[in-house]
Scaffold this motif. Sequence first.
Motif, PDB file in Angstrom:
ATOM      1  N   ASP A 101     -26.650  67.261  11.150  1.00  0.00           N
ATOM      2  CA  ASP A 101     -25.416  66.814  10.909  1.00  0.00           C
ATOM      3  C   ASP A 101     -25.398  64.913  10.504  1.00  0.00           C
ATOM      4  O   ASP A 101     -25.979  64.489  10.948  1.00  0.00           O
ATOM      5  N   MET A 102     -24.310  64.324   9.608  1.00  0.00           N
ATOM      6  CA  MET A 102     -24.308  63.382   9.674  1.00  0.00           C
ATOM      7  C   MET A 102     -23.642  62.531  10.775  1.00  0.00           C
ATOM      8  O   MET A 102     -23.969  61.670  10.766  1.00  0.00           O
ATOM      9  N   TYR A 103     -22.598  63.011  11.315  1.00  0.00           N
ATOM     10  CA  TYR A 103     -22.297  62.168  12.252  1.00  0.00           C
ATOM     11  C   TYR A 103     -23.667  61.856  13.710  1.00  0.00           C
ATOM     12  O   TYR A 103     -23.598  61.092  13.914  1.00  0.00           O
ATOM     13  N   ASP A 104     -24.280  62.918  13.473  1.00  0.00           N
ATOM     14  CA  ASP A 104     -25.289  63.581  15.186  1.00  0.00           C
ATOM     15  C   ASP A 104     -26.404  62.394  14.115  1.00  0.00           C
ATOM     16  O   ASP A 104     -27.169  61.141  15.111  1.00  0.00           O
ATOM     17  N   TYR A 105     -26.780  62.205  13.526  1.00  0.00           N
ATOM     18  CA  TYR A 105     -27.672  61.526  12.574  1.00  0.00           C
ATOM     19  C   TYR A 105     -27.400  59.606  12.425  1.00  0.00           C
ATOM     20  O   TYR A 105     -27.676  58.836  13.230  1.00  0.00           O
ATOM     21  N   LEU A 106     -25.631  59.758  12.692  1.00  0.00           N
ATOM     22  CA  LEU A 106     -25.389  58.300  12.219  1.00  0.00           C
ATOM     23  C   LEU A 106     -25.615  57.748  13.875  1.00  0.00           C
ATOM     24  O   LEU A 106     -25.764  56.809  14.765  1.00  0.00           O
ATOM     25  N   ARG A 107     -25.262  58.957  15.046  1.00  0.00           N
ATOM     26  CA  ARG A 107     -24.977  58.305  16.589  1.00  0.00           C
ATOM     27  C   ARG A 107     -26.212  57.768  16.716  1.00  0.00           C
ATOM     28  O   ARG A 107     -26.596  56.777  17.498  1.00  0.00           O
ATOM     29  N   GLU A 108     -27.138  58.257  16.332  1.00  0.00           N
ATOM     30  CA  GLU A 108     -28.684  58.698  16.765  1.00  0.00           C
ATOM     31  C   GLU A 108     -29.663  56.729  16.044  1.00  0.00           C
ATOM     32  O   GLU A 108     -30.392  56.732  16.343  1.00  0.00           O
ATOM     33  N   ASN A 109     -28.731  56.653  14.551  1.00  0.00           N
ATOM     34  CA  ASN A 109     -29.376  55.506  14.370  1.00  0.00           C
ATOM     35  C   ASN A 109     -27.976  54.419  13.832  1.00  0.00           C
ATOM     36  O   ASN A 109     -27.495  54.129  13.299  1.00  0.00           O
ATOM     37  N   LYS A 110     -28.369  53.405  15.278  1.00  0.00           N
ATOM     38  CA  LYS A 110     -26.721  52.356  14.811  1.00  0.00           C
ATOM     39  C   LYS A 110     -27.384  51.663  13.805  1.00  0.00           C
ATOM     40  O   LYS A 110     -26.015  50.897  13.582  1.00  0.00           O
ATOM     41  N   ASP A 111     -28.602  51.484  13.298  1.00  0.00           N
ATOM     42  CA  ASP A 111     -28.021  50.832  12.244  1.00  0.00           C
ATOM     43  C   ASP A 111     -27.230  51.353  11.088  1.00  0.00           C
ATOM     44  O   ASP A 111     -26.745  50.904  10.205  1.00  0.00           O
ATOM     45  N   ARG A 112     -27.125  52.706  11.008  1.00  0.00           N
ATOM     46  CA  ARG A 112     -27.311  53.240   9.858  1.00  0.00           C
ATOM     47  C   ARG A 112     -25.244  53.481   9.860  1.00  0.00           C
ATOM     48  O   ARG A 112     -24.750  53.159   9.723  1.00  0.00           O
ATOM     49  N   LYS A 113     -25.053  53.773  11.474  1.00  0.00           N
ATOM     50  CA  LYS A 113     -23.559  53.764  11.960  1.00  0.00           C
ATOM     51  C   LYS A 113     -22.987  52.425  11.821  1.00  0.00           C
ATOM     52  O   LYS A 113     -21.942  52.864  11.342  1.00  0.00           O
ATOM     53  N   ALA A 114     -24.258  51.208  12.183  1.00  0.00           N
ATOM     54  CA  ALA A 114     -23.174  49.544  11.427  1.00  0.00           C
ATOM     55  C   ALA A 114     -22.776  49.763  10.280  1.00  0.00           C
ATOM     56  O   ALA A 114     -21.449  49.146  10.186  1.00  0.00           O
ATOM     57  N   ASP A 115     -23.926  50.273   9.485  1.00  0.00           N
ATOM     58  CA  ASP A 115     -22.886  50.404   7.986  1.00  0.00           C
ATOM     59  C   ASP A 115     -22.060  50.730   7.786  1.00  0.00           C
ATOM     60  O   ASP A 115     -21.254  51.033   6.959  1.00  0.00           O
ATOM     61  N   PHE A 116     -22.237  52.489   8.356  1.00  0.00           N
ATOM     62  CA  PHE A 116     -20.798  53.403   7.756  1.00  0.00           C
ATOM     63  C   PHE A 116     -19.535  52.777   7.843  1.00  0.00           C
ATOM     64  O   PHE A 116     -18.945  52.591   7.320  1.00  0.00           O
ATOM     65  N   ASP A 117     -19.449  52.074   9.830  1.00  0.00           N
ATOM     66  CA  ASP A 117     -17.936  51.198  10.267  1.00  0.00           C
ATOM     67  C   ASP A 117     -18.319  50.186   8.708  1.00  0.00           C
ATOM     68  O   ASP A 117     -16.745  49.790   8.526  1.00  0.00           O
ATOM     69  N   ALA A 118     -18.724  49.413   8.879  1.00  0.00           N
ATOM     70  CA  ALA A 118     -18.556  48.303   7.156  1.00  0.00           C
ATOM     71  C   ALA A 118     -17.767  48.780   6.292  1.00  0.00           C
ATOM     72  O   ALA A 118     -16.997  48.473   5.453  1.00  0.00           O
ATOM     73  N   TYR A 119     -18.847  49.438   6.324  1.00  0.00           N
ATOM     74  CA  TYR A 119     -18.207  51.138   4.377  1.00  0.00           C
ATOM     75  C   TYR A 119     -16.468  50.787   4.779  1.00  0.00           C
ATOM     76  O   TYR A 119     -16.405  50.355   4.124  1.00  0.00           O
ATOM     77  N   MET A 120     -16.387  52.112   5.689  1.00  0.00           N
ATOM     78  CA  MET A 120     -14.938  52.022   5.819  1.00  0.00           C
ATOM     79  C   MET A 120     -14.284  51.253   6.172  1.00  0.00           C
ATOM     80  O   MET A 120     -13.651  51.530   5.223  1.00  0.00           O
ATOM     81  N   GLU A 121     -14.526  49.985   6.470  1.00  0.00           N
ATOM     82  CA  GLU A 121     -13.749  48.372   6.159  1.00  0.00           C
ATOM     83  C   GLU A 121     -13.657  48.913   5.241  1.00  0.00           C
ATOM     84  O   GLU A 121     -12.718  47.955   3.851  1.00  0.00           O
ATOM     85  N   ALA A 122     -14.525  47.928   4.611  1.00  0.00           N
ATOM     86  CA  ALA A 122     -14.620  47.600   3.219  1.00  0.00           C
ATOM     87  C   ALA A 122     -13.469  48.387   1.958  1.00  0.00           C
ATOM     88  O   ALA A 122     -13.580  47.832   1.035  1.00  0.00           O
ATOM     89  N   ARG A 123     -14.272  49.914   1.782  1.00  0.00           N
ATOM     90  CA  ARG A 123     -13.224  50.423   0.996  1.00  0.00           C
ATOM     91  C   ARG A 123     -12.380  50.094   0.878  1.00  0.00           C
ATOM     92  O   ARG A 123     -11.843  50.570   0.300  1.00  0.00           O
ATOM     93  N   LYS A 124     -12.152  49.684   1.667  1.00  0.00           N
ATOM     94  CA  LYS A 124     -10.095  49.707   2.146  1.00  0.00           C
ATOM     95  C   LYS A 124      -9.865  48.370   1.176  1.00  0.00           C
ATOM     96  O   LYS A 124      -8.838  47.567   1.756  1.00  0.00           O
ATOM     97  N   LYS A 125     -10.949  47.141   0.973  1.00  0.00           N
ATOM     98  CA  LYS A 125      -9.927  46.131   1.070  1.00  0.00           C
ATOM     99  C   LYS A 125      -9.478  46.182  -0.192  1.00  0.00           C
ATOM    100  O   LYS A 125      -8.936  45.330  -0.580  1.00  0.00           O
ATOM    101  N   ASP A 126     -10.342  47.314  -1.207  1.00  0.00           N
ATOM    102  CA  ASP A 126      -9.631  47.216  -2.713  1.00  0.00           C
ATOM    103  C   ASP A 126      -8.865  47.929  -2.728  1.00  0.00           C
ATOM    104  O   ASP A 126      -8.126  47.660  -3.939  1.00  0.00           O
TER     105      ASP A 126
END
Length: 398
Positions: free
Chosen positions: A184-209
């Motif tokens: 599942d997506m959140y399990d994949y993100l937990r095991e892939n730190k770089d993608r998790k960092a991408d996800f979190d950065a994206y969560m913040e960026a999408r609020k900027k606009d």
Amino acid sequence: MTIPQDTRKDELRNLAAKIQDAVENYAQGKAKNSSDIIKLCQDLQYRSESPEVFAERLRYQPLDICALMIAVEGGILQALSSRGDDTTADQLAELTNRPRLHIVRVLRLLTAIGVCDEIGFQLYRANDKTPVVASKGQIGGFRVCSIPACAITTNIAEYFSKYPNETTAEGAPRSAYSYTYGKDMYDYLRENKDRKADFDAYMEARKKDKQRRWHHVYPVMSELASNGDVSATTIVDVGGSRGHDLESFLESNPEFNGSLILQDLPETVEPIMGEKRVFKAMAHDFFRPQPIKGARLYLLLAVLHNWEDAECGIILRNLAEAMKPGYSRLLVSGMLVPEVDAGRLTAELDMQMWLLQHSRQRTKREIEELMGAAGLEIMKIWENGDRESIIEVQAREK
Ligand SMILES: C[S@@+](CC[C@H](N)C(=O)[O-])C[C@H]1O[C@@H](n2cnc3c(N)ncnc32)[C@H](O)[C@@H]1O
């Protein structure tokens, strides 16, 4: 079905006139944003295209993402953006260590779709879109949304032929994402730190606009004032990522001196635990009972669309249990899917939730059913156009 030439021309004239009106409304400040202009321009494009040209455009659309990923993973857009000056293909080749011909070919497509400008022979300039597209958070979004959508597409026919009814089949993976990535997506993100960092950065960026953030759509301080001074109360952001929504709330409401609490998965909050922030971060799984009881405000922003109805029921009941009737409020944000004529972005986000997480964006009626079943009642829906609306909820008396 062939449309007679005269009818088509009349349609185009009509649309062009409507676009003119929409632009005027926008220019005079009568329209909140440019979404009407965008929708009408898209209509004009579709209706101007012959069916064959229309099909051709759809066929090649994935290559936009492909070119974009070559450009951002190779640092080409970042280099163009940070120079902030007219830049030749040779200069970009030197800056990025990429063959000049790669740069020319990739930027040929990216300039055609508006990502940057071509101002002469192999000469480019960043436009207002370039630095945003080349920013860390947006690149994170391409990696965690667009790439999985492409990967899922490669075996979508196989997935639906094996699981025509999807998760109801014995041993079926949770989603097309799980079928493709083996988890599942959140399990994949937990095991892939770089993608998790991408996800979190994206969560913040999408609020900027966001032209109107949650606390603009829902004026917290005035709305909650009826029940005493809000400034010394507690606000809990459940599934709040790394706290960007609490931070922006405090920026807009510096008089608030109560307690801001951020809750999210351990892998989300642990990297910021040692940092000085305006909120207290705690690891909390929202499928477990809510430990902060009787807060003035709970936030559940962009969370429910990640989960199926039964899971939403658990998340909401845990909050209902913690809420003090007549005092606590819950604000749920989400895109409300109109029952007819949903816009393109709403439909795309719904497809994304379906394929990545076997969940969905919901209609107002579906949200009402979820709330009612969890012992919550909707007080008001604060509509936000084609963006995320805020649903204000209170707990029913026990
Ligand atoms: C779509 S994001 C929304 C983040 C944030 N509320 C916003 O609007 O930007 C969903 C969030 O839920 C978090 N999450 C997922 N499963 C969770 C769980 N079981 N308990 C708590 N948080 C969870 C994710 O880590 C992610 O930060």
